[in-house]
Design an enzyme around this catalytic site. Sequence first.
Site, PDB file in Angstrom:
ATOM      1  N   ASP B 101       3.298   1.209   7.060  1.00  0.00           N
ATOM      2  CA  ASP B 101       3.889   0.337   5.802  1.00  0.00           C
ATOM      3  C   ASP B 101       4.944  -0.484   6.192  1.00  0.00           C
ATOM      4  O   ASP B 101       5.037  -1.600   5.766  1.00  0.00           O
ATOM      5  CB  ASP B 101       4.280   1.371   4.635  1.00  0.00           C
ATOM      6  CG  ASP B 101       3.382   2.102   3.973  1.00  0.00           C
ATOM      7  OD1 ASP B 101       2.072   1.771   4.179  1.00  0.00           O
ATOM      8  OD2 ASP B 101       3.594   3.103   3.440  1.00  0.00           O
ATOM      9  N   CYS B 102       5.729   0.063   7.241  1.00  0.00           N
ATOM     10  CA  CYS B 102       6.869  -0.915   7.215  1.00  0.00           C
ATOM     11  C   CYS B 102       6.681  -1.812   8.560  1.00  0.00           C
ATOM     12  O   CYS B 102       7.366  -2.836   8.793  1.00  0.00           O
ATOM     13  CB  CYS B 102       8.156  -0.098   7.872  1.00  0.00           C
ATOM     14  SG  CYS B 102       7.850   1.195   8.870  1.00  0.00           S
ATOM     15  N   TYR B 103       5.737  -1.644   9.292  1.00  0.00           N
ATOM     16  CA  TYR B 103       5.155  -2.275  10.401  1.00  0.00           C
ATOM     17  C   TYR B 103       3.889  -2.517  10.363  1.00  0.00           C
ATOM     18  O   TYR B 103       2.805  -1.914  11.256  1.00  0.00           O
ATOM     19  CB  TYR B 103       5.256  -1.543  11.843  1.00  0.00           C
ATOM     20  CG  TYR B 103       7.051  -1.586  12.250  1.00  0.00           C
ATOM     21  CD1 TYR B 103       7.642  -2.645  12.857  1.00  0.00           C
ATOM     22  CD2 TYR B 103       7.570  -0.325  12.189  1.00  0.00           C
ATOM     23  CE1 TYR B 103       8.782  -2.508  13.261  1.00  0.00           C
ATOM     24  CE2 TYR B 103       9.024  -0.317  12.707  1.00  0.00           C
ATOM     25  CZ  TYR B 103       9.448  -1.472  12.998  1.00  0.00           C
ATOM     26  OH  TYR B 103      10.735  -1.147  13.589  1.00  0.00           O
TER      27      TYR B 103
END
Lengths: 126, 471
Positions: B101-103
Amino acid sequence: MLRFSKEIVDRPITSQVILEQGTPVNILSAHMNQQGGEILVDIESAHADKVIKAFRDKGVTVDVRKLVEKDDDKCIDCGACVSICPMDALTFDEAHTVVLDEEKCNGITCGLCVDACTTRAIRLLG
Amino acid sequence: MESSGVQVAYKEVDVVTTGTFGAMCSSGAIINLGHADPPIKIQNAWLNDVPIPHPGAAVDLYIGATIGSETKPSEYGGAHVIEDLIRGKEVELRATAYGTDCYPRTRIETTLTKEDLNQFYLLNFRNGYQRYSCATNGRDETIYTYMGKLLPRYRNATYSGAGELNPLTNDPDYETIGLGTRIFLGGGQGYVIGEGTQHNPKSRLGTISVRGDAKKMSPEFIRGASFTNYGTSLYVGIGIPIPLLNEGIAKKASIRDEEIVTDIVDYGIPRRDKGAIRDTNYKELKSGRIDINGRDVKVTSLSSLKTAHKITETLKTWIEGASFYLSQHVEKLPTDTVFKPMKQTGETAFVESIVHEAVTCREDERIEEVAQRLVNRSVNHVVVVDGQGKLSGIVTSWDITKSIANGKKTLKDIIVRNVHTTSLNDPLETASRTLAQHNISALPVVDGERRVLGIVTSEDISRLLGGARSG
Ligand code: SF4
Ligand code: SF4
């Protein structure tokens, strides 16, 4: 490289030399016609001097080809090739720089140093 | 006082500069790429086709010197990527990730030079061995090792290290070199960050780990190298100043080549403990010739003495010109660590465990007699021995079949003289490699004098190794 002029091209010089010297002469390539010719041969280093002389005595022009080449920019003077060379063609000079003496090198019949070189600075000239 | 590299004389000069330039496999570089947009948490990466294991978070990569590229593994490797980056060349990055989700990003391809990197530093976990063994090869065939190409039957020998110029050799009790010592590293400046892995002070085989800013290094002192059939390695230039704080340190730093003793080791023995043929010292090694079992053998270094000298000179100039400051270490290198062998839970099998009696014959026997013996003993190989039981050749049932087809009459005409052999101490993997490399099916087992002790066949080996390999 043996060069035969128009005058001598029809004489069986190569076979004569082989018979007289009793050493094999390996013919790598040959181009001949009435006008003259060129033969590229490989001679065992132990007999090289007398075979070359025999050809010259019979009027053949002999060029001893430079068979290996060392790229001094790539070379790091590590010496990995020095102990390998059977002809003492690769040596250290006083400043510990590794130098190649092309005259002493065996070239094609040897090539032992090529894959010993750590920086791939030495190559065979084919 | 005798000179060791540069002038050594307590009261006259107060610093000795030492240096070495050799292949140091346990080297590598850390790079930080910065974040892409959208960002990627790299799982697998390649630089110029060299796979890069990443030790840290999203975009930190460790380029190990010995990792070979996927296309030319022993010609181009991590060491060459490091050299190319130092030279300012562009390298190609390819990376993949599973996406989070963040990368969210899963792939990236780009080109980079050292200017594009946030950090690019050399981080070598074992460098600068105090001394090292001299390598030679007693086997019948050329071997390719991390000590270079070794010709058969002791035809050459190689050694590593700069002898009396070597840093740790000049401070053998680690009185001045320790964590925090500022050093010459690869043409720039760096630090000793502790002892190296396998640091073995009791045997005078100390090592250091080092770190330095690779952006400031030069290809003259950092070079990628290729060892045929072994892989790649990095030539690293290291120079360490040794302040002569007291007479004891000064005395130790005046060590000369003839006082630095090391072993001559047969790298043809594929075991951890190879034993030593004899000792030698760096003076003898630097002479270019050594005596091995009565033979005069050419020996050369794999480390460049020329560059080692250049490093000691450069460091001296830096110190004199106040562009390099000596630092006091904050912690000493340990003097009591031991270097343990690997704990192995599985059994390793050696030729000794499967060797069996060889069916032999003499050179002057008739082909029919030998053929009869093959049939009676139901074997495929007869080992030809001389009067002392020493190996002189081998004959296989196939050779005999051929001799009938070709009308050869005497055994002498069909004996294979160039026989590959093994010894009782060889691991089965080594014997199996020899069989596969030469496409043969049996190896006579011989001792140091080539006396025949038995034979091993590819069937015996594959039975033990699980049948996967055969000759
Ligand atoms: S090719 Fe052979 S003779 Fe020539 S330099 Fe190399 S090792 Fe020496
Ligand atoms: S092995 Fe290669 S790099 Fe090393 S000294 Fe010889 S030519 Fe130079």
